[in-house]
Design an enzyme around this catalytic site. Sequence first.
Site, short mmCIF file in Angstrom:
data_model
loop_
_atom_site.label_atom_id
_atom_site.label_comp_id
_atom_site.label_asym_id
_atom_site.label_seq_id
_atom_site.Cartn_x
_atom_site.Cartn_y
_atom_site.Cartn_z
N GLY A 1 0.77 -1.24 0.00
CA GLY A 1 0.00 0.00 0.00
C GLY A 1 0.80 1.29 0.00
O GLY A 1 0.29 2.33 0.40
N MET B 1 -3.36 -7.75 -6.94
CA MET B 1 -2.66 -8.91 -7.51
C MET B 1 -3.58 -10.00 -8.07
O MET B 1 -3.20 -11.17 -8.09
CB MET B 1 -1.73 -9.51 -6.44
CG MET B 1 -0.60 -8.58 -6.02
SD MET B 1 0.38 -7.93 -7.41
CE MET B 1 1.36 -9.38 -7.80
N ASN C 1 -4.03 1.57 -13.98
CA ASN C 1 -3.10 0.71 -13.24
C ASN C 1 -1.74 1.39 -13.22
O ASN C 1 -1.41 2.16 -14.14
CB ASN C 1 -2.99 -0.64 -13.97
CG ASN C 1 -2.01 -1.59 -13.30
OD1 ASN C 1 -2.01 -1.73 -12.06
ND2 ASN C 1 -1.16 -2.24 -14.09
N HIS D 1 2.24 0.29 -13.25
CA HIS D 1 3.09 -0.88 -13.50
C HIS D 1 4.56 -0.45 -13.39
O HIS D 1 4.94 0.60 -13.92
CB HIS D 1 2.81 -1.42 -14.91
CG HIS D 1 3.67 -2.60 -15.25
ND1 HIS D 1 3.42 -3.86 -14.73
CD2 HIS D 1 4.78 -2.72 -16.01
CE1 HIS D 1 4.35 -4.70 -15.17
NE2 HIS D 1 5.19 -4.03 -15.95
C1 GRF Z 1 4.03 -1.28 -7.25
O1 GRF Z 1 5.37 -1.49 -7.61
C2 GRF Z 1 3.17 -1.18 -8.46
O2 GRF Z 1 3.82 -0.62 -9.57
C3 GRF Z 1 2.82 -2.62 -8.74
O3 GRF Z 1 2.67 -3.21 -7.47
C4 GRF Z 1 3.45 -2.49 -6.54
C5 GRF Z 1 2.53 -2.09 -5.43
O4 GRF Z 1 3.22 -1.53 -4.35
N1 GRF Z 1 1.65 -2.72 -9.58
P1 GRF Z 1 2.41 -0.85 -3.17
O5 GRF Z 1 1.46 -1.90 -2.61
O6 GRF Z 1 1.69 0.32 -3.72
O7 GRF Z 1 3.46 -0.46 -2.17
#
Ligand code: GRF
Length: 214
Positions: free
Chosen positions: A11, A90, A107, A109
């Site tokens: 998060g 996920m 999204n 990425h």
């Molecule tokens: C990030 O690196 C994002 O790009 C990918 O998942 C990760 C999520 O990290 N899709 P967080 O949960 O926001 O710390």
Amino acid sequence: MRVGVLVSGRGSNLRALIDACAAADFPAEIALVLSNKPDAAALEHAASAGLPTAVVDHRDFPGDKQRFEEAMDEALRGAGVQLVCLAGFMRLLSPWFVDAWHDRMINIHPSLLPSFKGLDTHKRAIEAGVRFHGCTVHYVRLEMDEGPIVAQAAVPVLPDDDADSLAGRVLEAEHRLYPLAIRLIGEGRTRIRDGRVLVDGPLPAPPPVTNPAC
Ligand code: GRF
């Protein structure tokens, strides 16, 4: 603009959005933080910020992805969400869900798309020997990690980098990029045409950079 943030884990991007939303001129508010994992740290960040949260646990719908996604859809609509932001969510989403939120779901990425779709992007970038890596905010389409690109941030790959150090540099860039992309959308400055995002209004052109620097 009422934003729904879909999370599964740490998060940190959610935290960056929470901070961004605190600015008086930010054109979006977080209407719901929705997790498919009851123990996601992201839920704690949301709760400490006083944000509405919901958990739709995919394990409560064994073999029934449709029902799982319908429950998420209901929660998002119930909260009046106008833009869905995937932030470390996920689960792969079904075509009907992606269609239901067409042009209303983005999204982030951790690569400069279209390079390095999928997982382990930092390790793969180092192995490929690229000099720049980064992150991308894009509208969600049926194919994973595809869709019109709203914004990208590039970071250098440095000689001593391993996947962790590079991931840290990219993550810092993510925390600036996601709020920027949501700001542009919330201000109504983005239009999608022929698979590209056009941004209205003045935008300073960033200078070209080289790595190694010259
Ligand atoms: C990030 O690196 C994002 O790009 C990918 O998942 C990760 C999520 O990290 N899709 P967080 O949960 O926001 O710390």
